[in-house]
Design a protein around this motif. Sequence first.
Motif, PDB file in Angstrom:
ATOM      1  N   ARG A   1       0.834  -1.199   0.000  1.00 59.45           N
ATOM      2  CA  ARG A   1       0.000   0.000   0.000  1.00 59.45           C
ATOM      3  C   ARG A   1       0.869   1.250   0.000  1.00 59.45           C
ATOM      4  O   ARG A   1       1.964   1.265   0.566  1.00 59.45           O
TER       5      ARG A   1
ATOM      6  N   SER B   1      -3.261   7.005   3.370  1.00 57.99           N
ATOM      7  CA  SER B   1      -2.704   6.377   2.176  1.00 57.99           C
ATOM      8  C   SER B   1      -3.291   7.024   0.926  1.00 57.99           C
ATOM      9  O   SER B   1      -2.582   7.273  -0.063  1.00 57.99           O
TER      10      SER B   1
ATOM     11  N   HIS C   1       1.044  -0.478  -9.175  1.00 57.68           N
ATOM     12  CA  HIS C   1       1.135  -1.411  -8.058  1.00 57.68           C
ATOM     13  C   HIS C   1       1.753  -2.723  -8.544  1.00 57.68           C
ATOM     14  O   HIS C   1       1.267  -3.336  -9.492  1.00 57.68           O
TER      15      HIS C   1
END
Length: 460
Positions: free
Chosen positions: A38, A96, A112
């Motif tokens: 994350r 985040s 990601h």
Amino acid sequence: MAKYDYDLFVIGAGSGGVRAARLAALSGARVLVAEEHRVGGTCVIRGCVPKKLMVYASEYAHSFEIAKGYGWTVENATFDWTEFLKAKDKEIARLSGIYVRNLENAGAELVHGKARILDAHTVEVVGRGAVSVDKILIATGGRPWMPKELPGVEHAISSNEAFHLTELPKRVVVAGGGYIAVEFACIYAGLGAEVHLVHRGPNILRGFDDDIRTHVAEEMGRRGIKVILSTQHTAIEKTETGLVSRLANGHFCESDVVMFALGREPYVEGLGLEAAGVKLDERGAVMVDEYSRTNVANIWAVGDVTDRINLTPVAIREGHAFADTEFYGKPTSFDHEMVASAVFSQPPVGTVGLSEADARHKYGKVDIYMTRFRPMKTAFANDDERCLMKLVVEAEGQRVVGCHIVGPDSGEMIQMAAIAMKMGVTKQQWDSTCAVHPTLAEELVTMREKHVPQGLGQAA
């Protein structure tokens, strides 16, 4: 046509990597950031921020006791671990998201997945293909180290898992003596658990001033934490009633959770650093110069992966300095001297500069000023908690080279002390500051009598 797909590829979207990526993108550079977990890194997701929220939650039990001394009636106060976790996770998700938006608003691209360096100018995001890049910044941080050969270690958790326990344990064994171990021992104790802290060294908080180490250990004991020194785990056994920690001193203790906080290691596994020829030190940290450049001309590294000063604000400043140097034409290196830090134990620690031992080794003669006292707030409620404040002064030039505080709001106070010390404040200048009364902080500027450690004469 551009020679490379991207001007900068940042591996890791923690605090240091995000700061560098944002600034580089704002300069007009084409920036790609890869994060396999994350966005936010250790600090936001599984470190400073959630830990501090847990510290806040755990302090209330002691605050309720103090409140009684002020006439408040506090009855039937209960703590709901599940509700706290929900609120904590919601806040972490919010933070985040802010990191993600900041990257996007600056014009950086985010992907990601795990990044792997194929050569000095080619990076692959696993499952998404490879891109060519001019510059590479490694900002992958660190991860908890676990004693993999210890029998039964599979039954233990690290600090990563500590944030996601489904139930609040009633009995906890924390292995380690650094700031993470100390903080979590205090958290669990504050939330009502029976806590044993097991450390192989002769005292906790290695690297801190010795008076600080002893004082914190005593205060932890005062709050019911059993501190067991000079031993370590030999095995962990799972039984019907819990986990049994077998210790090298022949003793054992049973708990519901065993948490290892024995240090952290740079996260370099699977990054392909060998392919690019990036050198690592004996601990596996990426070796860099004062400008965070590795031995490979177009590859840099910032933050915990370099194992310099493993603190979030340091990673941010290193990332900022990298961007200034490489994308704004302003050669900048971060000065790692006089960096303040805090340990959010209970009571907390604030420290900046040299310990007494390190100052004596560096300067020979030093002057020590130290005081221990009961804070007004807790003394009024007949609580035995004590504060400690200590100044280390280089004798010849009278420069304050160390400031150490144990007590409420020490993290806030040390930030201000660090400003003066970074500017080279002398003890005379320090003393010329008028106190703010009544506060804890006034004790810092009213210490006039030199402290002579037992066994040392005035010449020391």
